[in-house]
Scaffold this active site. Structure first.
Site: not given
Length: 471
Positions: A283, A286, A288, A303, A398
């Site tokens: 996560a 942060g 999202k 995380d 990504c």
């Protein structure tokens, strides 16, 4: 050809720059520290950071913070200039090195201290950042003299940079930025995956500085008007980069957070999450998590790095948003319950984010992918067990590499018959049809979302697939 020598100049031991003579050992070592000229500390910070990245393989953010701590207090504008120099060199290193090398008669020796970072930093200032030549050159020479391995090249530095300042732009104009700056193996991979024309478009866009994208908690149109930006189809407010993030209106009050428009799309694929229990895996930092919490979800952010979770907590506190935070190895995390939705933003090569992280061009290697692919497989398999029957699982990276996206999902679906793809439709969450794969997955590219102003164009490269678990 040699340049005129001052009557009082010592005869050089060897020549190293075209059109100039260069001293082999020059200048007396100062017996006490000399006063630093204005701008020296800024350039020294940039060079120290570049050395850590290019010579020792440190990541940009870590290298910059470590170098900043050693540099001591600097005005925010000076830190910003140092970072701009670093980012410019990392993006355009191939071109800058080619220009500097064109004025050298022979390669520089390996044992030359920080000479190359000094030359590249000064060349970036002269050719790309419009720094006055006298400032860029004199500060570079001062830096050489303060480095015990580079000081013998102070006259070389002066001579070469003077040539760069007068003739460098002509040399630069003849270079192809794509082939000179991109690692050949990466450009070849993109060509194989996307075709030659699109690979070049991706590479060219990746070498541009990204715009500043903001995800706002409410009323994006009003914030775009107040900040002089525009609202993108997905609701992101896009601004031209410039100045400190902390100085922009709305930062202190927690009205928005920085998040690339493409990075905001995977969470949107979960639809209306108000009141749902959502696990955000991997996560930190942060963005999202903030999206999901702002939309009314009951978020569990997981995380495995304590420092990253601390940063996530700080970001949520500024935004006045809440989420449960869990430090855990996600491949072994057993919360004892399942979730309505799970979002897995898996660790990857991040080749879709070169616009924001140009150190990737210099740190990633051709064979780096295999370990990450194996980790992604383990994370995805474990995430699947956390989804309740009928719930949604969104997997995203990504990365522009197919084995970190479409190939992962194809493998997962072949092994997990209780999951099926939920295709994304054009127009959903502001997603354009060109951003979708034939299977209905999300695939954004850095060359997507062109605008008349280059500084407002582009997206990070993201892949996302939405899957539903059978009842």
């Amino acid at each position: 050809m040699t340049s005129p020598r001052r009557p009082d100049a010592k005869r050089p031991r060897h020549s190293g720059a075209r059109g100039s003579v260069v001293a082999g050992k020059s200048g007396k070592q100062p017996s006490s520290p000399r006063p630093r000229p204005a701008g020296y500390a800024t350039r020294a910070l940039a060079v120290a950071c570049l050395g850590a990245i290019l010579d020792r393989g440190r990541a940009l953010d870590d290298a910059f913070e470590a170098a900043s701590e050693r540099a001591g207090p600097l005005e925010p504008r000076d830190r910003a200039l140092a970072r701009l120099i670093v980012m410019t060199v990392l993006r355009r290193k191939g071109e800058l090195q080619a220009v500097v090398s064109s004025f050298l008669e022979k390669p520089l020796p390996a044992d030359s201290g920080r000479l190359w970072p000094i030359l590249l930093s000064a060349a970036a200032q002269l050719l790309l950042l419009d720094t006055p030549p006298h400032a860029a050159i004199s500060l570079a020479v001062d830096q050489c003299r303060d480095d015990h391995k580079a000081r013998r090249f102070d006259r070389l530095t002066n001579a070469v940079l003077r040539r760069v300042s007068t003739l460098g732009k002509d040399v630069l104009a003849k270079l192809d930025p794509v082939t000179v700056n991109m690692p050949p193996w990466l450009l070849a991979r993109w060509t194989e995956t996307y075709g030659e024309a699109q690979a070049r478009d991706i590479a060219a866009a990746s070498l541009q500085e990204a715009a500043l994208d903001l995800s706002v908690k409410s009323d994006p149109a009003s914030w775009a008007e107040r900040l002089g930006g525009e609202v993108l189809p997905n609701g992101t407010v896009r601004l031209q980069r410039g100045g400190r993030i902390e100085d922009i209106e709305g930062y202190a009050e927690g009205a928005w957070w920085v998040q690339d428009a493409a990075a905001s799309l995977p969470a949107r694929l979960l639809g209306d999450v108000a009141g749902l229990h959502v696990a955000d895996l991997c996560a930190a930092p942060g963005g999202k998590t903030a999206q999901l919490a702002a939309a009314g979800a009951l978020v569990t952010a997981v995380d495995n790095v304590p420092a990253r979770l601390e940063r996530l907590a700080e970001n949520l506190a500024r935004l006045d948003l809440k989420a449960e935070r869990v430090e855990a190895d996600i491949t072994a995390w057993a919360p004892g319950r399942q979730f309505d939705a799970v979002l897995l933003d898996a660790p990857c090569s991040a080749t879709g984010t070169i616009r924001r992280h140009p150190d990737i061009l210099h740190l990633k290697r051709k064979d780096d992918t295999s370990d990450r692919v194996a980790l992604q497989q383990r994370l995805l398999e474990h995430a699947a067990h956390l989804v309740r029957p009928g719930g949604l699982l969104v997997f995203c990276t990504c990365s522009l590499e197919p084995e970190e996206g479409p190939a992962q999902i194809a493998r997962f679906l072949s092994l997990n018959s209780d999951f099926s793809r939920v295709p994304v439709a054009a127009g959903e969450a502001g997603i354009e049809g060109a951003w979708l794969t034939p299977e209905g997955d999300l695939r954004t590219l850095p060359c997507h979302l062109p605008r008349a102003e280059p500084g407002l164009s582009g997206l990070d490269g993201f892949y996302a697939a939405r899957l539903r678990k059978q009842l």
